[in-house]
Design a protein around this motif. Structure first.
Motif, PDB file in Angstrom:
ATOM      1  N   ALA A  35      19.514-100.396  38.441  1.00  0.00           N
ATOM      2  CA  ALA A  35      19.598 -99.345  37.418  1.00  0.00           C
ATOM      3  C   ALA A  35      20.823 -99.544  36.541  1.00  0.00           C
ATOM      4  O   ALA A  35      21.908 -99.812  37.027  1.00  0.00           O
ATOM      5  CB  ALA A  35      19.661 -97.975  38.086  1.00  0.00           C
ATOM      6  N   VAL A  36      20.618 -99.422  35.221  1.00  0.00           N
ATOM      7  CA  VAL A  36      21.738 -99.413  34.297  1.00  0.00           C
ATOM      8  C   VAL A  36      22.118 -97.959  34.072  1.00  0.00           C
ATOM      9  O   VAL A  36      21.309 -97.165  33.589  1.00  0.00           O
ATOM     10  CB  VAL A  36      21.379-100.104  32.962  1.00  0.00           C
ATOM     11  N   THR A  37      23.321 -97.579  34.446  1.00  0.00           N
ATOM     12  CA  THR A  37      23.730 -96.185  34.479  1.00  0.00           C
ATOM     13  C   THR A  37      24.909 -95.973  33.553  1.00  0.00           C
ATOM     14  O   THR A  37      25.706 -96.868  33.336  1.00  0.00           O
ATOM     15  CB  THR A  37      24.107 -95.789  35.922  1.00  0.00           C
ATOM     16  N   ASP A  38      25.024 -94.774  32.991  1.00  0.00           N
ATOM     17  CA  ASP A  38      26.122 -94.441  32.105  1.00  0.00           C
ATOM     18  C   ASP A  38      27.444 -94.534  32.859  1.00  0.00           C
ATOM     19  O   ASP A  38      27.611 -93.894  33.908  1.00  0.00           O
ATOM     20  CB  ASP A  38      25.937 -93.021  31.568  1.00  0.00           C
TER      21      ASP A  38
ATOM     22  N   HIS B 100      32.682 -90.285  37.136  1.00  0.00           N
ATOM     23  CA  HIS B 100      32.891 -88.935  37.648  1.00  0.00           C
ATOM     24  C   HIS B 100      32.166 -88.713  38.964  1.00  0.00           C
ATOM     25  O   HIS B 100      32.754 -88.225  39.937  1.00  0.00           O
ATOM     26  CB  HIS B 100      32.418 -87.898  36.615  1.00  0.00           C
ATOM     27  N   ARG B 101      30.864 -89.091  39.003  1.00  0.00           N
ATOM     28  CA  ARG B 101      30.065 -88.783  40.188  1.00  0.00           C
ATOM     29  C   ARG B 101      30.486 -89.593  41.408  1.00  0.00           C
ATOM     30  O   ARG B 101      30.520 -89.073  42.529  1.00  0.00           O
ATOM     31  CB  ARG B 101      28.582 -89.048  39.878  1.00  0.00           C
ATOM     32  N   LEU B 102      30.840 -90.853  41.176  1.00  0.00           N
ATOM     33  CA  LEU B 102      31.123 -91.740  42.301  1.00  0.00           C
ATOM     34  C   LEU B 102      32.605 -91.754  42.662  1.00  0.00           C
ATOM     35  O   LEU B 102      32.984 -91.622  43.819  1.00  0.00           O
ATOM     36  CB  LEU B 102      30.645 -93.155  41.962  1.00  0.00           C
ATOM     37  N   PHE B 103      33.448 -91.934  41.631  1.00  0.00           N
ATOM     38  CA  PHE B 103      34.879 -92.085  41.879  1.00  0.00           C
ATOM     39  C   PHE B 103      35.647 -90.767  41.787  1.00  0.00           C
ATOM     40  O   PHE B 103      36.832 -90.716  42.117  1.00  0.00           O
ATOM     41  CB  PHE B 103      35.477 -93.099  40.896  1.00  0.00           C
ATOM     42  N   GLY B 104      34.995 -89.720  41.306  1.00  0.00           N
ATOM     43  CA  GLY B 104      35.655 -88.428  41.214  1.00  0.00           C
ATOM     44  C   GLY B 104      36.738 -88.383  40.156  1.00  0.00           C
ATOM     45  O   GLY B 104      37.692 -87.611  40.267  1.00  0.00           O
TER      46      GLY B 104
ATOM     47  N   ALA C  63      35.456-101.350  52.485  1.00  0.00           N
ATOM     48  CA  ALA C  63      35.517-100.066  53.185  1.00  0.00           C
ATOM     49  C   ALA C  63      35.625 -98.904  52.205  1.00  0.00           C
ATOM     50  O   ALA C  63      34.968 -97.866  52.362  1.00  0.00           O
ATOM     51  CB  ALA C  63      36.705-100.053  54.147  1.00  0.00           C
ATOM     52  N   ALA C  64      36.466 -99.063  51.174  1.00  0.00           N
ATOM     53  CA  ALA C  64      36.641 -98.003  50.179  1.00  0.00           C
ATOM     54  C   ALA C  64      35.338 -97.757  49.413  1.00  0.00           C
ATOM     55  O   ALA C  64      34.968 -96.604  49.149  1.00  0.00           O
ATOM     56  CB  ALA C  64      37.766 -98.367  49.217  1.00  0.00           C
ATOM     57  N   LEU C  65      34.620 -98.819  49.065  1.00  0.00           N
ATOM     58  CA  LEU C  65      33.362 -98.657  48.339  1.00  0.00           C
ATOM     59  C   LEU C  65      32.308 -97.973  49.207  1.00  0.00           C
ATOM     60  O   LEU C  65      31.543 -97.124  48.731  1.00  0.00           O
ATOM     61  CB  LEU C  65      32.857-100.018  47.866  1.00  0.00           C
ATOM     62  N   ARG C  66      32.274 -98.341  50.472  1.00  0.00           N
ATOM     63  CA  ARG C  66      31.291 -97.703  51.359  1.00  0.00           C
ATOM     64  C   ARG C  66      31.593 -96.219  51.548  1.00  0.00           C
ATOM     65  O   ARG C  66      30.677 -95.408  51.713  1.00  0.00           O
ATOM     66  CB  ARG C  66      31.270 -98.416  52.711  1.00  0.00           C
ATOM     67  N   GLN C  67      32.873 -95.865  51.522  1.00  0.00           N
ATOM     68  CA  GLN C  67      33.224 -94.450  51.575  1.00  0.00           C
ATOM     69  C   GLN C  67      32.665 -93.702  50.363  1.00  0.00           C
ATOM     70  O   GLN C  67      32.388 -92.511  50.438  1.00  0.00           O
ATOM     71  CB  GLN C  67      34.743 -94.283  51.619  1.00  0.00           C
ATOM     72  N   LEU C  68      32.513 -94.423  49.259  1.00  0.00           N
ATOM     73  CA  LEU C  68      31.957 -93.819  48.044  1.00  0.00           C
ATOM     74  C   LEU C  68      30.432 -93.845  48.036  1.00  0.00           C
ATOM     75  O   LEU C  68      29.807 -93.332  47.108  1.00  0.00           O
ATOM     76  CB  LEU C  68      32.473 -94.568  46.806  1.00  0.00           C
ATOM     77  N   GLY C  69      29.828 -94.470  49.052  1.00  0.00           N
ATOM     78  CA  GLY C  69      28.378 -94.546  49.120  1.00  0.00           C
ATOM     79  C   GLY C  69      27.790 -95.767  48.450  1.00  0.00           C
ATOM     80  O   GLY C  69      26.592 -95.826  48.195  1.00  0.00           O
ATOM     81  N   VAL C  70      28.613 -96.764  48.140  1.00  0.00           N
ATOM     82  CA  VAL C  70      28.153 -97.975  47.466  1.00  0.00           C
ATOM     83  C   VAL C  70      27.826 -99.040  48.514  1.00  0.00           C
ATOM     84  O   VAL C  70      28.596 -99.259  49.450  1.00  0.00           O
ATOM     85  CB  VAL C  70      29.237 -98.512  46.502  1.00  0.00           C
ATOM     86  N   ALA C  71      26.709 -99.720  48.339  1.00  0.00           N
ATOM     87  CA  ALA C  71      26.319-100.798  49.244  1.00  0.00           C
ATOM     88  C   ALA C  71      27.143-102.030  48.907  1.00  0.00           C
ATOM     89  O   ALA C  71      26.848-102.756  47.958  1.00  0.00           O
ATOM     90  CB  ALA C  71      24.833-101.091  49.113  1.00  0.00           C
ATOM     91  N   ALA C  72      28.183-102.273  49.675  1.00  0.00           N
ATOM     92  CA  ALA C  72      29.092-103.395  49.455  1.00  0.00           C
ATOM     93  C   ALA C  72      29.253-104.167  50.748  1.00  0.00           C
ATOM     94  O   ALA C  72      29.123-103.611  51.849  1.00  0.00           O
ATOM     95  CB  ALA C  72      30.455-102.893  48.980  1.00  0.00           C
TER      96      ALA C  72
ATOM     97  N   LEU D 141      35.680 -78.421  44.623  1.00  0.00           N
ATOM     98  CA  LEU D 141      36.080 -79.750  45.079  1.00  0.00           C
ATOM     99  C   LEU D 141      35.773 -80.813  44.031  1.00  0.00           C
ATOM    100  O   LEU D 141      36.516 -81.782  43.860  1.00  0.00           O
ATOM    101  CB  LEU D 141      35.353 -80.104  46.386  1.00  0.00           C
ATOM    102  N   ALA D 142      34.658 -80.640  43.314  1.00  0.00           N
ATOM    103  CA  ALA D 142      34.257 -81.635  42.313  1.00  0.00           C
ATOM    104  C   ALA D 142      35.250 -81.749  41.163  1.00  0.00           C
ATOM    105  O   ALA D 142      35.210 -82.717  40.403  1.00  0.00           O
ATOM    106  CB  ALA D 142      32.869 -81.295  41.772  1.00  0.00           C
ATOM    107  N   GLN D 143      36.144 -80.771  41.038  1.00  0.00           N
ATOM    108  CA  GLN D 143      37.150 -80.804  39.973  1.00  0.00           C
ATOM    109  C   GLN D 143      38.431 -81.508  40.416  1.00  0.00           C
ATOM    110  O   GLN D 143      39.336 -81.709  39.604  1.00  0.00           O
ATOM    111  CB  GLN D 143      37.488 -79.370  39.528  1.00  0.00           C
ATOM    112  N   ILE D 144      38.509 -81.888  41.688  1.00  0.00           N
ATOM    113  CA  ILE D 144      39.709 -82.557  42.215  1.00  0.00           C
ATOM    114  C   ILE D 144      39.619 -84.054  41.953  1.00  0.00           C
ATOM    115  O   ILE D 144      38.618 -84.686  42.300  1.00  0.00           O
ATOM    116  CB  ILE D 144      39.847 -82.308  43.739  1.00  0.00           C
ATOM    117  N   PRO D 145      40.645 -84.673  41.367  1.00  0.00           N
ATOM    118  CA  PRO D 145      40.617 -86.137  41.164  1.00  0.00           C
ATOM    119  C   PRO D 145      40.446 -86.869  42.488  1.00  0.00           C
ATOM    120  O   PRO D 145      41.133 -86.567  43.469  1.00  0.00           O
ATOM    121  CB  PRO D 145      41.996 -86.426  40.543  1.00  0.00           C
TER     122      PRO D 145
END
Length: 616
Positions: free
Chosen positions: A14-17, A23-27, A88-97, A588-592
């Protein structure tokens, strides 16, 4: 290594904005500096060379385009520890790495290959030598590739401080995978190294993104080496309970220093290439993952690509090889953007040893001359009486308009002497020898030493022969280096380090500008400076209890998952939570740093800790 979670946040093709992913992944609510321009360029299929300081967000410049383009991003990384932390950091974000390296078992490697072929990966890390194996390249031939990212790209340059021959072979990626964008990234590269990166990686047409090299949160201090262990202890006692690195030139010094620090009650572990692999790995893991407030005493075998954000100090007990090496090594401090301190102790013995290492190496004459010049640039920064940050940045082709206010020369101005006459003698020697000779020959001329070279060129007949006996050889070396730093002299790299007069030097030579030079003696306020420590993360008194409760919960989670605490949350994120006291997931979604995956994984825990603290 575990296989990637099937619950992948972004579909593989998927090509995503990018703003949505940011925002959604890295906060994060916004890009920093040139990140957005780099990301947009690479998503559009462009090649790029990115020079960005450590802690400036380089990894996002390739991670985000890989997530937004179809296919898998292949990341060339030189160290297993760095791969492990980023995966490890990417997997914490839900990324398949995943990473493919020698630390994996056979079944683990098979799983990574299967996930790659099935299109289940978004990012795959590999060392250059593994990536270039015929079977690995053949495997990639059948895979949709989003991009190639070459991290620590200065390793491709023989002029760089971490040259790795295997990086040279990465140029073949352009021909084998046409149309796949390539992005080379580094934190330290002078203009010559930048040109080498572009040429050797076949990125001559790539767009260059050059960010400021400045790390304003890092304080630089350079002191003459007097009683190094006493000086180091004074410095470390101002950093009690904090993590940091002490660099030494030799393995013996590493062992001795670590032992001495432990004897003085400072917990320290050694790290060098000759330690048994299991000990070296355990010590590195202790520093990166399991123990806070630990001092790692190391040779330069440790550190490239270290992703630990809360290193609060870096000390050098010996002179690094170059200004690039110094900047790279000190750049391992303060990656989280919070204040950090560095200390460099140097003496003439360091200089003798470093120069001896250059001369005794088997490198070609041209390479040796470049190494001498780079060492002299570092010595110039050591001896300058002006802002050290201005001198460092000038070496990388950047101008800092005002003194930084955050180096030892700005905080405790150095003792100086009127060096106008000495400078004029030095500049005159350069001119009268037709700007064809280096420091050693010019010093012989000023001291009146009749060497074979002096007599062959009849320089003993020049008016400047023997006019500089008021200084010794070390003194004239300091004068020349300081004149180079202030731009009165330039080094001709193509003429074996010959010194050339500049317009600024002409002004001094003609008596239109006076010169003050640094005294060889150390400043009397040096000990006071060693004890200074800048303020750290600011947490209001009323938020301190909640902040510590969140830290304790983070530590528990990190131990459960065998991860570094900072992979789960940075201190800055916990401080923001403590200040905001969120009441729900929308807050929580407003926290960096609180992306969707982090909220899903840890949101209930955080809200529970906040509620418990509110109820007290």
């Amino acid at each position: 290594m575990d296989s990637p979670s099937p619950d992948i946040t972004l579909p593989p093709n998927a090509v995503t904005d990018p703003h949505e992913v940011l925002h959604r992944l890295f906060g994060l609510s916004a890009f920093r500096g040139q990140q957005e321009a780099v990301v947009s360029h690479v998503i559009a299929g462009g090649d790029a060379i990115v020079l960005m300081p450590t802690g400036g967000g380089k990894s996002l410049c390739y991670q985000l385009p890989a997530l937004c383009r179809g296919g898998v991003g292949i990341v060339v990384s030189p160290l297993i520890a760095l791969m492990r932390d980023q995966v490890a950091a990417l997997r914490q974000l839900g990324v398949a790495a995943a990473a493919m390296n020698s630390s994996l078992t056979g079944p683990e490697r098979a799983q990574v290959r299967a996930d790659l072929r099935a299109g289940r990966l978004k990012l795959l890390y590999a060392a250059p030598e593994r990536l270039l194996m015929p079977d690995f390249l053949e495997m990639l031939d059948g895979v949709k590739i989003a991009l190639f990212a070459i991290d620590e790209a200065h390793c491709v340059s023989q002029w760089g401080h971490d040259f790795r021959p295997e990086y040279l072979e990465l140029a073949q990626l352009a021909a084998r995978f046409p149309g796949v964008p390539r992005i080379a990234l580094t934190a330290t590269a002078d203009p010559q190294t930048r040109e080498d990166i572009a040429h050797r990686l076949a990125l001559d047409e790539a767009r260059l993104f050059l960010s400021s090299f400045d790390r304003p949160n890092i304080r630089y201090a350079v002191l003459r080496k007097e009683a190094p262990m006493r000086q180091l202890l004074t410095f470390l006692r101002a950093h009690e309970g904090e993590s940091g690195i002490v660099y030494c030139l030799s393995r013996n010094t590493v062992e001795q220093t670590a032992a001495a620090l432990n004897e003085h009650g400072i917990k320290a572990l050694p790290y060098h290439a000759r330690l048994p692999p299991e000990v070296r790995s355990a010590n590195q893991d202790a520093f990166l993952t399991t123990e806070e407030g630990l001092v790692l005493v190391a040779t330069v075998a440790f550190g490239m690509g270290v992703d630990k954000p809360d290193v609060r100090f870096v000390a050098h007990l010996d002179l690094p090889a170059s200004l690039e090496a110094f900047y790279q090594e000190t750049g391992r401090a303060g990656r989280d953007g919070l204040p950090a301190e560095t200390l460099l102790l140097y003496g003439m013995q360091d200089l003798v040893m470093r120069r001896g290492m250059i001369e005794q190496s088997g490198a070609p004459a041209q390479v040796k001359q470049i190494e001498r010049t780079k060492l002299d640039a570092l010595l110039g920064v050591c001896e300058t009486v002006t802002c050290r940050r201005q001198a460092i940045l000038a070496h990388f082709g950047e101008t800092l308009a005002q003194p930084c206010g955050n180096c030892d020369n700005c905080l405790t101005p150095a003792e100086t002497w009127d060096g106008t006459v000495a400078a004029q003698k030095a500049l005159s020697a350069v001119v009268r020898t037709r700007q064809r000779f280096g420091v050693g020959h010019l010093t012989d001329l000023l001291l009146g030493v009749k060497t074979e070279k002096i007599e062959r060129f009849e320089h003993d007949k020049l008016p400047t022969f023997g006019v500089g006996t008021e200084l010794d050889r070390k003194g004239w070396g300091s004068v020349f280096r300081q004149l180079i730093v202030r731009g009165a002299l330039e080094v001709d790299h193509d003429n074996y380090g010959a010194l050339c007069l500049t317009e600024a030097g002409e002004v001094i030579l003609r008596g239109r500008e006076s010169v003050r030079l640094r005294q060889e003696t150390a400043s009397g306020s040096a000990r006071t400076l060693l004890k200074k420590k800048a303020g750290r993360l600011e947490v209001a008194a009323q938020d301190q209890a909640l902040f510590e409760a969140l830290r304790a919960e983070r530590t528990r989670l990190a131990k459960e998952q065998n991860l570094p605490a900072y992979v789960i949350f940075h201190d800055a994120t916990l401080a923001a939570i403590a200040a905001a006291r969120p009441g729900g997931e929308a807050d929580l979604a407003q926290i960096p740093g609180m992306g969707a995956s982090k909220i899903e994984r840890y949101g209930a825990m955080i809200l529970g800790v906040v509620a418990a603290e509110e109820g007290r």
